[in-house]
Structure formats: C-alpha cells, structure tokens
Design a protein around this motif. Structure first.
Motif, PDB file in Angstrom:
ATOM      1  N   LEU A 118      -6.749  18.189   0.795  1.00 27.38           N
ATOM      2  CA  LEU A 118      -7.141  19.582   0.550  1.00 27.38           C
ATOM      3  C   LEU A 118      -7.924  20.120   1.741  1.00 27.38           C
ATOM      4  O   LEU A 118      -7.740  21.279   2.138  1.00 27.38           O
ATOM      5  CB  LEU A 118      -7.971  19.683  -0.727  1.00 27.38           C
ATOM      6  N   THR A 119      -8.785  19.294   2.323  1.00 27.54           N
ATOM      7  CA  THR A 119      -9.555  19.716   3.498  1.00 27.54           C
ATOM      8  C   THR A 119      -8.618  20.116   4.633  1.00 27.54           C
ATOM      9  O   THR A 119      -8.798  21.162   5.271  1.00 27.54           O
ATOM     10  CB  THR A 119     -10.487  18.578   3.963  1.00 27.54           C
ATOM     11  N   GLU A 120      -7.615  19.295   4.894  1.00 25.58           N
ATOM     12  CA  GLU A 120      -6.656  19.595   5.972  1.00 25.58           C
ATOM     13  C   GLU A 120      -5.840  20.842   5.658  1.00 25.58           C
ATOM     14  O   GLU A 120      -5.606  21.673   6.538  1.00 25.58           O
ATOM     15  CB  GLU A 120      -5.735  18.405   6.180  1.00 25.58           C
ATOM     16  N   ALA A 121      -5.404  20.979   4.408  1.00 30.57           N
ATOM     17  CA  ALA A 121      -4.569  22.134   4.041  1.00 30.57           C
ATOM     18  C   ALA A 121      -5.342  23.438   4.194  1.00 30.57           C
ATOM     19  O   ALA A 121      -4.828  24.431   4.723  1.00 30.57           O
ATOM     20  CB  ALA A 121      -4.061  21.972   2.612  1.00 30.57           C
ATOM     21  N   LEU A 122      -6.591  23.468   3.746  1.00 28.15           N
ATOM     22  CA  LEU A 122      -7.387  24.691   3.874  1.00 28.15           C
ATOM     23  C   LEU A 122      -7.747  24.969   5.327  1.00 28.15           C
ATOM     24  O   LEU A 122      -7.887  26.127   5.728  1.00 28.15           O
ATOM     25  CB  LEU A 122      -8.665  24.569   3.030  1.00 28.15           C
ATOM     26  N   GLY A 123      -7.878  23.942   6.119  1.00 32.03           N
ATOM     27  CA  GLY A 123      -8.200  24.122   7.531  1.00 32.03           C
ATOM     28  C   GLY A 123      -7.113  24.811   8.320  1.00 32.03           C
ATOM     29  O   GLY A 123      -7.348  25.277   9.440  1.00 32.03           O
ATOM     30  N   GLN A 124      -5.899  24.901   7.762  1.00 30.79           N
ATOM     31  CA  GLN A 124      -4.798  25.577   8.438  1.00 30.79           C
ATOM     32  C   GLN A 124      -4.793  27.085   8.181  1.00 30.79           C
ATOM     33  O   GLN A 124      -3.985  27.807   8.771  1.00 30.79           O
ATOM     34  CB  GLN A 124      -3.462  24.974   7.971  1.00 30.79           C
TER      35      GLN A 124
ATOM     36  N   PRO B   5       0.820  -1.215   0.000  1.00 31.09           N
ATOM     37  CA  PRO B   5       0.000   0.000   0.000  1.00 31.09           C
ATOM     38  C   PRO B   5       0.854   1.266   0.000  1.00 31.09           C
ATOM     39  O   PRO B   5       1.916   1.317   0.628  1.00 31.09           O
ATOM     40  CB  PRO B   5      -0.798  -0.120   1.305  1.00 31.09           C
ATOM     41  N   LEU B   6       0.379   2.284  -0.700  1.00 30.53           N
ATOM     42  CA  LEU B   6       1.036   3.589  -0.747  1.00 30.53           C
ATOM     43  C   LEU B   6       0.032   4.647  -0.288  1.00 30.53           C
ATOM     44  O   LEU B   6      -1.140   4.601  -0.659  1.00 30.53           O
ATOM     45  CB  LEU B   6       1.513   3.910  -2.165  1.00 30.53           C
ATOM     46  N   LEU B   7       0.513   5.582   0.512  1.00 30.03           N
ATOM     47  CA  LEU B   7      -0.360   6.620   1.061  1.00 30.03           C
ATOM     48  C   LEU B   7       0.332   7.968   0.969  1.00 30.03           C
ATOM     49  O   LEU B   7       1.502   8.105   1.338  1.00 30.03           O
ATOM     50  CB  LEU B   7      -0.701   6.308   2.520  1.00 30.03           C
ATOM     51  N   LEU B   8      -0.377   8.975   0.476  1.00 36.29           N
ATOM     52  CA  LEU B   8       0.165  10.330   0.397  1.00 36.29           C
ATOM     53  C   LEU B   8       0.197  10.962   1.778  1.00 36.29           C
ATOM     54  O   LEU B   8      -0.624  10.655   2.639  1.00 36.29           O
ATOM     55  CB  LEU B   8      -0.686  11.179  -0.547  1.00 36.29           C
ATOM     56  N   SER B   9       1.163  11.859   1.992  1.00 37.42           N
ATOM     57  CA  SER B   9       1.349  12.501   3.293  1.00 37.42           C
ATOM     58  C   SER B   9       0.571  13.812   3.368  1.00 37.42           C
ATOM     59  O   SER B   9       0.204  14.405   2.343  1.00 37.42           O
ATOM     60  CB  SER B   9       2.833  12.779   3.545  1.00 37.42           C
ATOM     61  N   SER B  10       0.348  14.266   4.595  1.00 36.76           N
ATOM     62  CA  SER B  10      -0.310  15.556   4.801  1.00 36.76           C
ATOM     63  C   SER B  10       0.495  16.669   4.147  1.00 36.76           C
ATOM     64  O   SER B  10       1.732  16.630   4.121  1.00 36.76           O
ATOM     65  CB  SER B  10      -0.470  15.841   6.296  1.00 36.76           C
ATOM     66  N   LEU B  11      -0.201  17.653   3.619  1.00 36.56           N
ATOM     67  CA  LEU B  11       0.449  18.769   2.945  1.00 36.56           C
ATOM     68  C   LEU B  11       0.935  19.777   3.967  1.00 36.56           C
ATOM     69  O   LEU B  11       0.376  19.915   5.057  1.00 36.56           O
ATOM     70  CB  LEU B  11      -0.533  19.424   1.968  1.00 36.56           C
ATOM     71  N   LYS B  12       1.967  20.501   3.612  1.00 43.16           N
ATOM     72  CA  LYS B  12       2.551  21.459   4.543  1.00 43.16           C
ATOM     73  C   LYS B  12       1.617  22.640   4.765  1.00 43.16           C
ATOM     74  O   LYS B  12       0.694  22.894   3.983  1.00 43.16           O
ATOM     75  CB  LYS B  12       3.898  21.950   4.028  1.00 43.16           C
ATOM     76  N   GLY B  13       1.874  23.378   5.834  1.00 45.34           N
ATOM     77  CA  GLY B  13       1.025  24.506   6.194  1.00 45.34           C
ATOM     78  C   GLY B  13       1.210  25.688   5.277  1.00 45.34           C
ATOM     79  O   GLY B  13       2.080  25.710   4.404  1.00 45.34           O
ATOM     80  N   PRO B  14       0.411  26.726   5.467  1.00 46.30           N
ATOM     81  CA  PRO B  14       0.462  27.904   4.597  1.00 46.30           C
ATOM     82  C   PRO B  14       1.766  28.680   4.774  1.00 46.30           C
ATOM     83  O   PRO B  14       2.315  28.762   5.867  1.00 46.30           O
ATOM     84  CB  PRO B  14      -0.739  28.733   5.057  1.00 46.30           C
ATOM     85  N   ASP B  15       2.240  29.243   3.658  1.00 53.91           N
ATOM     86  CA  ASP B  15       3.444  30.079   3.705  1.00 53.91           C
ATOM     87  C   ASP B  15       3.122  31.488   4.185  1.00 53.91           C
ATOM     88  O   ASP B  15       3.982  32.192   4.710  1.00 53.91           O
ATOM     89  CB  ASP B  15       4.090  30.139   2.319  1.00 53.91           C
ATOM     90  N   GLN B  16       1.882  31.925   3.988  1.00 52.54           N
ATOM     91  CA  GLN B  16       1.483  33.273   4.376  1.00 52.54           C
ATOM     92  C   GLN B  16       0.328  33.216   5.366  1.00 52.54           C
ATOM     93  O   GLN B  16      -0.500  32.306   5.322  1.00 52.54           O
ATOM     94  CB  GLN B  16       1.046  34.085   3.146  1.00 52.54           C
ATOM     95  N   ILE B  17       0.294  34.180   6.251  1.00 47.92           N
ATOM     96  CA  ILE B  17      -0.813  34.304   7.198  1.00 47.92           C
ATOM     97  C   ILE B  17      -1.786  35.327   6.638  1.00 47.92           C
ATOM     98  O   ILE B  17      -1.463  36.506   6.496  1.00 47.92           O
ATOM     99  CB  ILE B  17      -0.309  34.733   8.587  1.00 47.92           C
ATOM    100  N   ARG B  18      -2.985  34.866   6.289  1.00 53.77           N
ATOM    101  CA  ARG B  18      -3.974  35.750   5.673  1.00 53.77           C
ATOM    102  C   ARG B  18      -5.200  35.863   6.566  1.00 53.77           C
ATOM    103  O   ARG B  18      -5.572  34.912   7.239  1.00 53.77           O
ATOM    104  CB  ARG B  18      -4.402  35.214   4.301  1.00 53.77           C
ATOM    105  N   GLU B  19      -5.802  37.022   6.528  1.00 48.45           N
ATOM    106  CA  GLU B  19      -7.087  37.239   7.183  1.00 48.45           C
ATOM    107  C   GLU B  19      -7.975  38.017   6.234  1.00 48.45           C
ATOM    108  O   GLU B  19      -7.496  38.827   5.429  1.00 48.45           O
ATOM    109  CB  GLU B  19      -6.911  38.019   8.496  1.00 48.45           C
ATOM    110  N   LEU B  20      -9.265  37.780   6.315  1.00 49.23           N
ATOM    111  CA  LEU B  20     -10.195  38.516   5.470  1.00 49.23           C
ATOM    112  C   LEU B  20     -10.272  39.968   5.929  1.00 49.23           C
ATOM    113  O   LEU B  20     -10.190  40.259   7.132  1.00 49.23           O
ATOM    114  CB  LEU B  20     -11.587  37.885   5.530  1.00 49.23           C
ATOM    115  N   PRO B  21     -10.408  40.926   4.984  1.00 47.74           N
ATOM    116  CA  PRO B  21     -10.502  42.343   5.368  1.00 47.74           C
ATOM    117  C   PRO B  21     -11.617  42.609   6.368  1.00 47.74           C
ATOM    118  O   PRO B  21     -11.504  43.484   7.226  1.00 47.74           O
ATOM    119  CB  PRO B  21     -10.762  43.045   4.024  1.00 47.74           C
ATOM    120  N   SER B  22     -12.717  41.862   6.260  1.00 40.50           N
ATOM    121  CA  SER B  22     -13.851  42.073   7.159  1.00 40.50           C
ATOM    122  C   SER B  22     -13.601  41.498   8.550  1.00 40.50           C
ATOM    123  O   SER B  22     -14.348  41.792   9.491  1.00 40.50           O
ATOM    124  CB  SER B  22     -15.101  41.424   6.568  1.00 40.50           C
ATOM    125  N   GLY B  23     -12.564  40.685   8.677  1.00 38.36           N
ATOM    126  CA  GLY B  23     -12.298  40.039   9.962  1.00 38.36           C
ATOM    127  C   GLY B  23     -13.118  38.785  10.184  1.00 38.36           C
ATOM    128  O   GLY B  23     -12.949  38.098  11.200  1.00 38.36           O
TER     129      GLY B  23
END
Length: 212
Positions: free
Chosen positions: A105-111, A37-55
């Motif tokens: 993708l779910t995990e990566a966006l959750g970060q 069996p082969l399994l892909l690993s979790s993707l790394k976290g975001p390189d930038q810290i972003r927040e929405l303008p509205s908060g």
C-alpha cells in the motif's frame, strides 16, 4: 563328516555376524523439504492522474497493520470446517502478511502525484496524515472456495485525530484450493483494494488543509 562341518562353520559364522550387525544398524529419518516461500508482487500504478485543487502535495505515513498473532506470522492459513484455522505445512509467506500489506500500500500510494511521499511509519518521519490498518481475517475457506478477508482502515491527522474509518469484508474466489491459489487471489484483491483506498483518500483529503 569333519570336512562338511568345516565347510558349514564359516557360513554359519557369516550368518550370525550379519544378524548381529543388522540389530545394530542406525536408521536416520529422511530430510524434510523446507517450506516454499510465497511473496506478493508490487501493485500496478494509478489508472488516473490526480492532483489536489490547491496544488499542494501531502506526506503520508502507513503504520504497520494491527493484527492477531497468526497474521503477523509467515504462515498461510485455511479453514475446512468449523472455526479452527490450520496453517499450510509446505508453504510460508516470504515475509509476514501484515508487513507485505503495509509495503504494497505504501508503494502504491507513493505513485500518486498528489502525494509527495508515502512511507512506512518510522521514528522521526513527520507526516501530514497517517493510515492505520487493522487486519481481522485473511484465510482460505475450503468449503466455499474463497479467500476470506476482513480489514479496517483509519485515517488520522498529525495530532492523531481520526478523520475517516472504512471497513472491507470480502470473499475473493480462488482457482485452486492451494497456497498458490490463495496468493493469487490475495494479489487480485489487493490490486482492486489499493485503487479503492487511493480514491477514498483523494476524495476525503482534496479539500482539507493539513496546516489547519
């Protein structure tokens, strides 16, 4: 003469018995080795810290990707020539590719700080926006030594209205023409792709109000 015959009789009887038994022996096939069996690993976290303008922070749902039967199975596919795809015989995905892409993708966006929650689509989960993926191609091309990938992303609002559509077609180089080489190339491409998706979603959603 009689003595010689008596000596020969046990030997002949032994040879005949051995010959008869050899015809009755049952040979069992050798046990085949289970596919690795082969399994892909979790993707790394975001390189930038972003927040929405509205908060505000958003809730996203990632649907299980739509895909043909081969890509919803655990088999890894390759193409040598022509249009026929062949599965590797000694390796399998530990989990089907479509489910792995959804989970990664779910995990990566959750970060991302601007996303309150990013979850796989489940009954009862009320999301502000939904991500719908379509996997069209994902196989190892032997002739040009590359991983062939084609997929589409659609962003939907809570009512199901399509807000965004983006397609990717890629030829990711592979080091070795093997299942392991295909898994490594898949990991490398998904790392870059998840960053592109995050930036794409942020640019599109930063000025939208999910309540309107």
């Amino acid at each position: 003469m009689l003595k010689q015959a008596r000596r020969f009789f046990p030997l002949a009887l032994l040879l005949i018995s051995g010959w008869m038994l050899s015809g009755c022996l049952v040979t069992f096939p050798q046990a085949t080795q289970a596919p690795q069996p082969l399994l892909l690993s979790s993707l790394k976290g975001p390189d930038q810290i972003r927040e929405l303008p509205s908060g505000k922070t958003l809730h996203l749902a990632v649907e299980r990707p739509m895909a043909s039967a081969p890509l919803r199975s655990r088999e890894l596919w390759y193409r040598e020539s022509g249009h026929r795809l062949t599965p590797f015989s000694k390796h399998l995905w530990a989990e089907s590719l479509d489910l792995q892409v959804q989970q990664l993708l779910t995990e990566a966006l959750g970060q991302q700080l601007w996303i309150q929650a990013s979850l796989a689509d489940l009954p009862g989960y009320r999301a502000d926006y939904r991500i719908r993926l379509t996997l069209n191609q994902w196989y190892l091309q032997m002739e040009n030594q590359s991983l062939q990938i084609s997929l589409q992303l659609n962003l939907l609002d809570a009512t199901g209205r399509n807000l965004l559509q983006q397609q990717w077609s890629a030829e990711q180089p592979v080091r070795t023409l093997s299942p392991g080489g295909m898994a490594t190339a898949s990991q490398q491409w998904l790392e870059q792709w998840s960053e592109e998706v995050s930036q794409l979603l942020y640019d599109h959603l930063k000025d939208l109000d999910p309540d309107q």
